[in-house]
Design an enzyme around this catalytic site. Structure first.
Site, short mmCIF file in Angstrom:
data_model
loop_
_atom_site.label_atom_id
_atom_site.label_comp_id
_atom_site.label_asym_id
_atom_site.label_seq_id
_atom_site.Cartn_x
_atom_site.Cartn_y
_atom_site.Cartn_z
CG HIS A 73 19.89 -21.97 6.92
ND1 HIS A 73 19.81 -20.79 6.26
CD2 HIS A 73 20.67 -22.76 6.16
CE1 HIS A 73 20.48 -20.85 5.13
NE2 HIS A 73 21.03 -22.04 5.04
C1 UD1 Z 1 21.54 -26.92 2.86
C2 UD1 Z 1 22.85 -26.44 2.22
C3 UD1 Z 1 23.03 -24.95 2.47
C4 UD1 Z 1 21.80 -24.17 2.03
C5 UD1 Z 1 20.57 -24.75 2.69
C6 UD1 Z 1 19.32 -24.04 2.24
C7 UD1 Z 1 24.64 -28.14 2.18
C8 UD1 Z 1 25.93 -28.53 2.79
N1 UD1 Z 1 23.99 -27.11 2.81
O1 UD1 Z 1 21.68 -26.72 4.25
O2 UD1 Z 1 24.15 -24.49 1.74
O3 UD1 Z 1 21.98 -22.83 2.40
O4 UD1 Z 1 20.48 -26.14 2.36
O5 UD1 Z 1 18.19 -24.50 2.92
O6 UD1 Z 1 24.25 -28.70 1.19
N2 UD1 Z 1 15.69 -30.93 7.03
C9 UD1 Z 1 14.35 -31.19 7.12
N3 UD1 Z 1 13.63 -31.21 5.95
C10 UD1 Z 1 14.18 -31.00 4.73
C11 UD1 Z 1 15.56 -30.76 4.66
C12 UD1 Z 1 16.30 -30.72 5.81
O7 UD1 Z 1 13.80 -31.39 8.19
O8 UD1 Z 1 13.46 -31.02 3.71
C13 UD1 Z 1 16.48 -30.89 8.28
C14 UD1 Z 1 17.10 -32.22 8.66
O9 UD1 Z 1 17.12 -32.30 10.04
C15 UD1 Z 1 18.53 -32.06 8.19
C16 UD1 Z 1 18.76 -30.57 8.40
O10 UD1 Z 1 17.52 -29.94 8.13
O11 UD1 Z 1 19.40 -32.87 8.89
C17 UD1 Z 1 19.81 -30.00 7.50
O12 UD1 Z 1 19.54 -30.29 6.13
P1 UD1 Z 1 20.75 -30.34 5.06
O13 UD1 Z 1 20.22 -30.52 3.69
O14 UD1 Z 1 21.78 -31.30 5.55
O15 UD1 Z 1 21.41 -28.93 5.19
P2 UD1 Z 1 20.74 -27.49 5.27
O16 UD1 Z 1 21.02 -26.93 6.60
O17 UD1 Z 1 19.34 -27.50 4.78
#
Ligand code: UD1
Length: 399
Positions: free
Chosen positions: A225
């Site tokens: 991811h």
């Molecule tokens: C975040 C952390 C990363 C961790 C990961 C674990 C940061 C910078 N990154 O990355 O270190 O390894 O979490 O999962 O804090 N989304 C959903 N549903 C959710 C959450 C996210 O659909 O419940 C999607 C959204 O499109 C979002 C994308 O995932 O834009 C990324 O989510 P985000 O929290 O920004 O970063 P992660 O890639 O999850």
């Protein structure tokens, strides 16, 4: 003493759970004595899907958060700013003595930044900041987590570290010795506490990964991811080509993060995968896993732990999974050029593969043949959270 913990994203929940429990145990022991800790759990809402957040609370026996801030997804700047604004309101209202932040996600850094600059009164006054999992460094500032780690550590009063490399990094950065506390790994506390429950989960049966005698079939478990791996189409395709080759030898189970699912649809890469629905009862006891990359939704903690413990090999770009596989004695191939957790390579079961097709396939072949034992780096013994609570009590109790 009033303690306020801030969590927000999936890996935070496993790291905070044993601390919440250790605080409750501490309060039971002192029963009203002056070191009693009043604890508040704040969830920023950085992760919000049931599978990425709420499922972990039930699974890990975490109490419902005292406040849910609902920040959701956005650009780094907007998400960080939203978390800061909402956490500031809570801190001014609650005035905790200490704020605990865990790991390296945006919620971690944003909460530490607010706590470091807040003034409870016109004369000042702010909480102490405790960072759990401090000092880890990948030395790769293109990773958002590396920025979060550096900023959070520079602001924290208590730096609770999981491995010796973290102490070396902090010393190298000139951090005073008295701020550094080698306590072990709270994520491993959780793994050890929930391993037996996890091994009883029916997830292998649900996915058709058991023989008729009830023995686990051989499979590889994959997580992927990281933005550097899935947001760039060329890199993503290189990785998928490697996985395609590996999947000819060993079926791959891939619980896909929502970010990754969005990316493979956006880049038109669905052809690489076999999408499995796991909700239907009719899947029970059928052999589902075939050669190929079998995509399933993200699992709750104990289901995922069961899948990890029974895998022949784990392929990942996660940080925490490198540590969990070390503890479980499962060979791990890390699809990255670097790691902030070098103890998993020196003492554990982990190998860095890079992100090229050849590098990943080569490392897979080296690792699949390896006879790895399980390893317990220093203080990965299930007691890290108790050590953290003890340090806070010893250093913060009123005279
Ligand atoms: C975040 C952390 C990363 C961790 C990961 C674990 C940061 C910078 N990154 O990355 O270190 O390894 O979490 O999962 O804090 N989304 C959903 N549903 C959710 C959450 C996210 O659909 O419940 C999607 C959204 O499109 C979002 C994308 O995932 O834009 C990324 O989510 P985000 O929290 O920004 O970063 P992660 O890639 O999850």
């Amino acid at each position: 003493m009033k303690v306020l913990s801030v969590v927000g994203a999936r890996p935070n929940f496993m790291k905070i759970a044993p601390i919440v429990k250790a605080i409750a145990e501490h309060n039971y022991d002192v029963r009203g004595y002056k070191t009693k800790m009043d604890h508040l759990l704040i969830h920023t809402g950085q992760h919000y899907d049931f599978a990425m957040s709420e499922s972990f609370f039930g699974d890990l026996n975490l109490p419902a958060p005292d406040a849910y801030l609902g920040v959701g997804s956005n650009s780094h700047a907007t998400q960080t700013a939203e978390i800061m604004t909402r956490v500031e309101r809570i801190l001014l209202e609650q005035r905790p003595d200490v704020v605990i932040v865990v790991g390296d996600v945006n919620s971690t850094m944003a909460a530490a930044l607010v706590a470091s600059k807040i003034s409870y009164t016109a004369k000042g006054g702010r909480p102490k900041i405790a960072h759990v999992e401090a000092g880890l460094r990948s030395f790769d500032r293109t990773m958002p987590e590396e920025i979060n780690r550096i900023v959070t550590d520079s602001l924290s009063d208590f730096l609770f570290v999981t491995e010796q490399s973290a102490i070396d990094n902090l010393r190298h950065e000139g951090v005073q010795e008295e701020r550094i506390h080698f306590v072990g790994n709270t994520m491993i506390d959780t793994l050890l506490a929930f391993r037996d429950k996890a091994l009883d989960r029916p997830v292998l049966r649900t996915l058709g990964l058991l023989t008729s005698c009830g023995e686990p079939l051989p499979y590889a478990l994959l997580t992927l991811h990281r933005p550097s791996n899935v947001d760039d189409k060329d890199t993503f395709v290189d990785i998928l080509r490697a996985l395609e080759q590996i999947a000819k030898e060993l079926p791959i189970v891939f619980p896909a993060h929502p970010r990754t699912q969005k990316q493979f649809s956006r880049f038109g890469l669905d052809g690489f995968f076999r999408l499995l629905e796991t909700e239907s009862d009719s899947l029970e006891e059928r052999f589902l896993m075939e050669q190929g990359i079998n995509v399933v939704p993200p699992f709750p903690y104990t289901d995922f732990l069961c899948l990890m413990a029974n895998a022949k090999i784990v392929l990942t770009d996660s940080g925490g999974i490198q540590e969990e596989t070390t503890c479980l004695g499962v060979p791990c191939v890390t699809i990255r050029d670097n790691t902030e957790r070098p103890v998993t390579i020196a003492e554990g079961t982990n190998r860095l593969a890079g992100t090229t097709t050849d590098g990943i396939v080569r490392t897979f072949r080296m690792q699949i043949g390896r006879n790895v034992g399980h390893s317990s780096p220093r203080y990965w013994d299930g007691k890290a959270a108790n050590r953290i609570v003890q340090v806070l009590v010893d250093q913060l109790q009123p005279l």
